[in-house]
Design a protein around this motif. Structure first.
Motif, PDB file in Angstrom:
ATOM      1  N   PHE A 170     105.194 -16.710   0.855  1.00 56.14           N
ATOM      2  CA  PHE A 170     106.395 -17.020   0.074  1.00 56.14           C
ATOM      3  C   PHE A 170     106.904 -18.438   0.309  1.00 56.14           C
ATOM      4  O   PHE A 170     107.741 -18.935  -0.450  1.00 56.14           O
ATOM      5  CB  PHE A 170     107.514 -15.989   0.292  1.00 56.14           C
ATOM      6  N   ALA A 171     106.456 -19.083   1.411  1.00 53.69           N
ATOM      7  CA  ALA A 171     106.845 -20.483   1.647  1.00 53.69           C
ATOM      8  C   ALA A 171     105.781 -21.148   2.516  1.00 53.69           C
ATOM      9  O   ALA A 171     106.021 -21.456   3.675  1.00 53.69           O
ATOM     10  CB  ALA A 171     108.221 -20.562   2.322  1.00 53.69           C
ATOM     11  N   PRO A 172     104.607 -21.368   1.935  1.00 52.42           N
ATOM     12  CA  PRO A 172     103.504 -21.931   2.731  1.00 52.42           C
ATOM     13  C   PRO A 172     103.928 -23.246   3.390  1.00 52.42           C
ATOM     14  O   PRO A 172     104.726 -24.005   2.821  1.00 52.42           O
ATOM     15  CB  PRO A 172     102.403 -22.171   1.697  1.00 52.42           C
ATOM     16  N   PHE A 173     103.382 -23.473   4.589  1.00 52.00           N
ATOM     17  CA  PHE A 173     103.825 -24.596   5.406  1.00 52.00           C
ATOM     18  C   PHE A 173     103.861 -25.912   4.631  1.00 52.00           C
ATOM     19  O   PHE A 173     104.872 -26.616   4.625  1.00 52.00           O
ATOM     20  CB  PHE A 173     102.930 -24.722   6.643  1.00 52.00           C
ATOM     21  N   ALA A 174     102.778 -26.261   3.976  1.00 54.20           N
ATOM     22  CA  ALA A 174     102.681 -27.581   3.343  1.00 54.20           C
ATOM     23  C   ALA A 174     103.739 -27.751   2.250  1.00 54.20           C
ATOM     24  O   ALA A 174     104.448 -28.764   2.187  1.00 54.20           O
ATOM     25  CB  ALA A 174     101.281 -27.789   2.766  1.00 54.20           C
ATOM     26  N   GLN A 175     103.886 -26.747   1.401  1.00 55.07           N
ATOM     27  CA  GLN A 175     104.870 -26.835   0.320  1.00 55.07           C
ATOM     28  C   GLN A 175     106.287 -26.853   0.873  1.00 55.07           C
ATOM     29  O   GLN A 175     107.170 -27.561   0.382  1.00 55.07           O
ATOM     30  CB  GLN A 175     104.723 -25.662  -0.661  1.00 55.07           C
ATOM     31  N   ARG A 176     106.500 -26.005   1.895  1.00 59.07           N
ATOM     32  CA  ARG A 176     107.841 -25.921   2.483  1.00 59.07           C
ATOM     33  C   ARG A 176     108.242 -27.261   3.097  1.00 59.07           C
ATOM     34  O   ARG A 176     109.345 -27.759   2.854  1.00 59.07           O
ATOM     35  CB  ARG A 176     107.852 -24.822   3.548  1.00 59.07           C
TER      36      ARG A 176
END
Lengths: 362, 362
Positions: A170-176
């Motif tokens: 729901f909030a992958p590290f890279a995107q987050r």
């Protein structure tokens, strides 16, 4: 041969304590029946030695044991093994304190940035630093970024991921990290503050090192990890590679190691620039004295090691800011999470109030 | 949305248990005041749910909580964080058991070799495997090699490093592994046995991976590690790279996680082929039932995971071999360390007696 000193609390009947202390010193060193030791092995100096036994109360004793530092291999993993390897499994033992001679201490660099480095990042002197946590789990990168934007507009020094934010779908590290950091930088350009977003790194070494690279590419200026989940030897190695200050979160601790030692000394020894811990009077049960001892260990003079910043947290509220400033003094970071989020529509105002209360004299 | 089930023991007054259980479920999931949750966040399914509360005795309850598996990121570190992150710091909580739905279990490969692989290495069926430990710390590579040679001549299946052997100057890893392995292989050529030397890997990931490479180059066929020192996410990652069976040593555990769960289930889940643990009636305090539950968890059918071999140890003696065979059955490894070394000049004979007692019927 130089020796370190480990202090344990041992539960024992008074008539058994001497034998129990010798058994502990043996368990944590040569780990074999003393009757089986051969003279010609020449290992006598490596046997743990009971230096002192002091009664503390009914069936409880403080026992000081010295260990030859050669047994630690001058390395984090083996040091832990010597201090609290097998005896971690014996419920009558608690590890209370550790004193390391210079020859061993010099094997560890401790915090790379420490209190001074974190103050420099925040551009703040003479007052506690401020921090909040992005949560809950389940928010999308954009939702987290929106929260972070508000916190940054309010002028918080650090906005960190909640420790529950890993690399979930729901909030992958890279995107987050990208979304949140851009929102914080945008707020900084508006406000003139220097809020620093602190993402949480989580996983095995390959994954964590990959996350650290992503963070570096995004211009991240500090990170958080859970050293007890990552493993302290990996934590120690990671700090060397990070190049930015690291906040250490206490999750997954809970062995019978005194918090003042584990978070105040060992986390600092292995490189934590700031140590988050459950403050007294919150959702956790540490006493006031435990928390003050921990903060003292983190900050006091200790060989060549930079001081680490204590970060009392865990159910703190705006109403306690004055009391915490008084208890901990300026060299601390106050972390308030849920109590800010509870403000709902008034999140910006509540966050500003936090910043102002910390900045105000007295 | 699929959920895992975590079972905790919670100490609480009966009148507080329902609120305490909800607080635990919240702490281990969204970790914020429920009053601060916004409807439009859409994270309600990620909140931990209290499924059952069952009284166990005076002020003690068994509490079953379910957590959405999406929160684990399908990864070892974050799974631990969800199961026992913050609540590790709350002394009224003990993690007792975990049930993982197939969608989560499938993220973990478990033991790569398991009981069958270890039996194949040893060339032994239908009886417990045998193991001893090289110690004490402080012996040189040649001294350790001499001990190992004797153990191998006696026909022990596995001769492992003591967990206290790291990369110390008195027996650096590379020299030790070479000397000991060559001594064991030499004995094997004489005796016709297939004794397997099991070196202990210790340190941060860089150092451990270097040691693993050295071991591979020396033809080592199994290794030992302490997963709680290395960190479980690193352990899980390491197993994938090793290519040989791994014995997991319990040092530095001692959190309030039931041993049957930690060593029997979690170590297996993350890839341990064999799990060493303190047997009842030795130097440690686990009960007989705890040990049998642990062994059962390690071996029982569990999705696609291979069974892991239980290795009861910690102050075991030849005299107890019969009893341990009866308690654990053939799918076990009996580890006797100090009690063999106590034989002094009669080390070979005592070691042979161990091998014979294990091999003899009944």
């Amino acid at each position: 041969m130089e020796r370190l000193t480990a202090t344990y609390h041992l539960s024992s009947k008074p008539e058994d304590i001497e034998a129990r202390a010798v058994a502990l010193a043996t368990e944590q060193s040569l780990e074999m029946p003393l009757s089986a030791l051969r003279e010609d092995w020449g290992v006598g100096d490596l046997l743990g030695r009971v230096e002192a036994i002091e009664p503390l109360g009914a069936d409880l004793f403080r026992v000081r044991i010295t260990l030859a530092i050669a047994t630690t291999a001058f390395e984090a993993g083996q040091l832990l093994n010597m201090l609290f390897g097998n005896c971690a499994l014996q419920e009558d033992v608690e590890l209370i304190d550790v004193e390391l001679p210079p020859a061993l201490l010099s094997a560890f660099q401790g915090p790379r940035f420490g209190i001074a480095g974190l103050r420099e990042l925040a551009g703040a002197q003479g007052r506690p630093l401020t921090c909040t946590a992005l949560k809950p789990q389940g928010l999308s990168p954009d939702q987290l970024a929106e929260l972070a934007h508000t916190f940054a507009l309010a002028g918080l020094d650090f906005v960190k991921d909640d420790h529950g934010l890993g690399n979930q779908r729901f909030a992958p590290f890279a995107q987050r990290v990208r979304a949140v950091n851009q929102a914080v930088e945008k707020a900084n350009r508006t406000s003139g503050y220097r809020t620093c977003y602190v993402p949480n790194l989580q996983g095995g070494p390959k994954e964590v090192l990959k996350q650290a690279r992503i963070a570096r590419e995004e211009g991240i200026r500090a990170v958080m990890v859970e050293p007890m989940i990552l493993g302290l030897p990996f934590f120690h190695e990671l700090v060397e590679e990070l190049g930015v200050p690291v906040l250490a979160h206490p999750a997954f601790a809970g062995q019978r190691i005194a918090p003042a030692l584990l978070f105040g000394k060992l986390f600092r020894l292995f490189g934590a620039d700031a140590v988050i811990y459950p403050n007294y009077g919150g959702r956790f049960s540490y006493s006031r004295q435990t928390c003050l001892d921990l903060a003292n260990n983190a900050r006091k003079a200790w060989g060549h090691l930079r001081p680490a910043l204590p970060v009392p947290a865990g159910g703190m509220s705006l109403e306690r800011v004055g009391e915490m400033k008084e208890a901990y003094g300026p060299d601390t970071m106050l972390l308030i999470g849920g109590a800010l989020l509870s403000a709902g529509e008034r999140l910006l105002e509540r966050s500003r109030e936090f910043v102002e209360r910390v900045a105000s004299p007295g």
